[in-house]
Design an enzyme around this catalytic site. Structure first.
Site, mmCIF file in Angstrom:
data_model
loop_
_atom_site.group_PDB
_atom_site.id
_atom_site.type_symbol
_atom_site.label_atom_id
_atom_site.label_comp_id
_atom_site.label_asym_id
_atom_site.label_seq_id
_atom_site.Cartn_x
_atom_site.Cartn_y
_atom_site.Cartn_z
ATOM 1 N N LYS A 116 0.804 -1.211 0.000
ATOM 2 C CA LYS A 116 0.000 0.000 0.000
ATOM 3 C C LYS A 116 0.849 1.280 0.000
ATOM 4 O O LYS A 116 0.490 2.279 -0.628
ATOM 5 C CB LYS A 116 -0.938 -0.001 1.209
ATOM 6 C CG LYS A 116 -1.912 -1.162 1.243
ATOM 7 C CD LYS A 116 -2.840 -1.164 0.054
ATOM 8 C CE LYS A 116 -3.759 -2.376 0.046
ATOM 9 N NZ LYS A 116 -4.675 -2.457 1.184
ATOM 10 N N GLY A 165 -10.408 -5.342 4.607
ATOM 11 C CA GLY A 165 -10.764 -4.722 5.876
ATOM 12 C C GLY A 165 -9.933 -5.177 7.057
ATOM 13 O O GLY A 165 -10.082 -4.655 8.167
ATOM 14 N N LYS A 201 -5.724 10.131 6.670
ATOM 15 C CA LYS A 201 -6.858 10.936 7.107
ATOM 16 C C LYS A 201 -8.137 10.137 6.871
ATOM 17 O O LYS A 201 -8.310 9.512 5.819
ATOM 18 C CB LYS A 201 -6.905 12.238 6.315
ATOM 19 C CG LYS A 201 -8.109 13.122 6.589
ATOM 20 C CD LYS A 201 -8.027 13.767 7.951
ATOM 21 C CE LYS A 201 -9.200 14.748 8.172
ATOM 22 N NZ LYS A 201 -9.179 15.294 9.543
ATOM 23 N N LEU A 203 -11.900 10.068 6.018
ATOM 24 C CA LEU A 203 -12.967 10.891 5.453
ATOM 25 C C LEU A 203 -14.300 10.457 6.056
ATOM 26 O O LEU A 203 -14.573 9.269 6.201
ATOM 27 C CB LEU A 203 -12.983 10.754 3.936
ATOM 28 C CG LEU A 203 -11.662 11.100 3.232
ATOM 29 C CD1 LEU A 203 -11.782 10.886 1.733
ATOM 30 C CD2 LEU A 203 -11.233 12.522 3.545
ATOM 31 N N HIS A 208 -17.120 5.203 -2.430
ATOM 32 C CA HIS A 208 -16.037 4.374 -2.950
ATOM 33 C C HIS A 208 -16.199 4.333 -4.470
ATOM 34 O O HIS A 208 -17.122 3.709 -4.993
ATOM 35 C CB HIS A 208 -16.125 2.963 -2.363
ATOM 36 C CG HIS A 208 -14.989 2.074 -2.759
ATOM 37 N ND1 HIS A 208 -14.298 1.306 -1.856
ATOM 38 C CD2 HIS A 208 -14.416 1.820 -3.956
ATOM 39 C CE1 HIS A 208 -13.355 0.620 -2.491
ATOM 40 N NE2 HIS A 208 -13.416 0.919 -3.772
ATOM 41 N N ARG A 291 -5.855 -6.808 -11.239
ATOM 42 C CA ARG A 291 -6.572 -8.003 -11.696
ATOM 43 C C ARG A 291 -7.943 -7.592 -12.209
ATOM 44 O O ARG A 291 -8.337 -6.425 -12.126
ATOM 45 C CB ARG A 291 -6.741 -8.984 -10.535
ATOM 46 C CG ARG A 291 -7.441 -8.357 -9.326
ATOM 47 C CD ARG A 291 -7.791 -9.364 -8.262
ATOM 48 N NE ARG A 291 -8.186 -8.737 -7.012
ATOM 49 C CZ ARG A 291 -9.379 -8.221 -6.745
ATOM 50 N NH1 ARG A 291 -10.306 -8.212 -7.693
ATOM 51 N NH2 ARG A 291 -9.658 -7.694 -5.565
ATOM 52 N N VAL A 294 -14.410 -8.496 -9.360
ATOM 53 C CA VAL A 294 -15.681 -9.222 -9.287
ATOM 54 C C VAL A 294 -16.754 -8.467 -10.071
ATOM 55 O O VAL A 294 -17.570 -9.059 -10.787
ATOM 56 C CB VAL A 294 -16.124 -9.404 -7.815
ATOM 57 C CG1 VAL A 294 -17.501 -10.070 -7.739
ATOM 58 C CG2 VAL A 294 -15.098 -10.217 -7.035
#
Length: 448
Positions: A116, A165, A201, A203, A208, A291, A294
């Site tokens: 990340k 998550g 931060k 939000l 999304h 990739r 879904v």
């Protein structure tokens, strides 16, 4: 040109790839665990190979088993689908070392975007807007406090190797930071074997939004608009739509060009998705999925393209079959993910499927590996079907979705179908005025 493609996956995505192969005149090889010997993808592929017992670690995630299946069948390429090994850089390297083609991005691109922090640094350098946060991993709570004071609360602590998550904890105030930091590190260590975390931060009411990109590996890339994936439960997407209800054509063109230019700049090959949080007219990069997603069918529905076919084309050295000026949004599409789960607690519900009837009619697509008499094994993800509808506009798509849901029959197991019947009656869904927190709040008052 590929003569035979092995699909290193199962379920509906394996079927999706098999169908693309058949239309292109390419033979397909299905792999399966002993639990999936009666699965639909095994039945429809040209050939099939059992690669191990039910646990994924001994079958669908076992590098030697999949490579051996290629050698046995003479397959010259591997399509990973999504999940499993689709974003495993080590696997991609092994595939290439064995003289096989991997239908997807390079190992290096997967490696960089899988971290990340590295992904954020790369995107920032390419001009993609990012969420304010730490410049890299945060080694301790004291450093975390300094960063949090700089960017302002609330902040979220995230695992650098995270996903789904896990390893993510919210710190609304300074008093919450130490607990969030230590908990995120512990979860990250347990889930990914890497306890490094960073801060961003938080939000308060974002959506999304993800942008579909596609590159040819030679410095050319396009974007295929955005998808709104804000309806989520525990960071897992439940429903997706394209185009996003809150995104204007001007916004789409702008952020799409930024994303296409970015992936062109790194010679990215194949399908990818750049994910953002969107709030008050601003986009903030959060991650890139290297990739097929879904939810790729909603993009296919509104752009009239076959993303799997394009993946195969560019992997075998052919040019993309379209350029940016030819890509135009036509109508509106919505996908709902149907899981074998029992409401209200969303507990897994594997078992024998009784009667199964898929909906049909204009603008309706059903991606599923279900059939009457099939036994859903308890070892894998609970997603059993994706219902995708397209209309001339969003109201027509919503109406068509409601009609299609009324036709769909899945007996013998519990599914999440009642959830969508209830959601479609909600004003926020009808108007598209929801954010990433809306569904969790709604569930707390209606199902859970």
């Amino acid at each position: 040109m590929f003569q035979k493609i092995l699909i290193a996956n199962r379920g509906e995505i394996a079927l999706r790839v098999i169908r693309a192969c058949r239309e292109m005149g390419i033979r397909s090889v299905a792999v399966h665990s002993t639990a999936d010997s009666d699965a639909m993808h095994v039945r429809l592929a040209d050939e099939s190979v059992c690669i191990g017992p039910p646990p994924s670690s001994q079958s669908y995630l076992a590098f030697p088993n999949i490579i051996s299946a290629c050698e046995i069948t003479g397959a010259d390429a591997i399509h990973p689908g999504y999940g499993f090994l689709s974003e495993n850089a080590s696997f991609v390297q092994i595939v290439e070392d064995h003289g096989l083609a991997f239908i997807g991005p390079t190992a290096e691109h997967i490696r960089v975007m899988g971290d990340k922090i590295a992904a954020k640094e790369t995107m920032k350098a390419l001009g993609v807007p990012c969420v304010p946060g730490s410049d890299g991993g945060v080694p301790d709570v004291e450093t975390a406090r300094i960063v949090a004071d700089q960017i302002g609360y609330p902040v979220i602590v995230k695992a650098t190797a995270g996903g789904g998550g896990r390893g993510m904890k919210l710190a609304p105030t300074a008093d919450d930071l130490e607990h969030a930091f230590q908990t995120a590190r512990s979860e990250a260590k347990a889930a990914f074997g890497n306890d490094e975390v960073y801060l961003e931060k938080y939000l308060t009411r974002p959506r999304h939004i993800e942008v579909q990109v596609f590159g040819d590996g030679k410095g050319r890339a396009v974007h295929l608009g955005e998808r709104d994936c804000s309806l989520q439960r525990r960071h897992q997407k439940v429903m997706e739509e394209a185009p996003g209800p809150a995104i204007t054509a001007e916004m789409r063109a702008h952020i799409g060009k930024v994303c296409a230019d970015a992936v062109a700049g790194i010679n990215y090959i194949g399908a990818g998705t750049i994910e953002f949080l969107y709030e008050d007219g601003e986009f903030f990069f959060i991650e890139m999925n290297t990739r097929l997603q879904v939810e790729h069918p909603v993009t296919e529905a509104v752009f009239g393209v076959d993303l799997v076919r394009e993946q195969i084309r560019v992997a075998q050295g052919e040019p993309m079959s379209f350029v940016q000026d030819e890509l135009e949004v036509l109508g509106h599409a919505i996908e709902v993910r149907i899981n074998a789960e029992k409401l209200p607690n969303f507990t897994p519900s594997p078992g024998n499927v009784g009667m199964y009837h898929a909906p049909g009619g204009l603008g309706v697509r059903m991606d599923s590996a279900l059939y009457s008499g099939y036994t859903i094994p308890p070892y894998y993800d609970s997603l059993v079907a994706k219902l995708i509808v397209r209309g001339r506009d969003r109201p027509e798509a919503l109406s068509r979705l409601q009609r299609a849901l009324s036709e769909l029959v899945i007996e013998g197991i519990d599914t999440t179908l009642p959830l969508f019947d209830a959601l479609l009656r909600e004003p926020a869904i009808q108007t598209g005025s929801y954010d990433i927190h809306w569904l969790e709040k709604w569930l707390a008052g209606n199902l859970e």
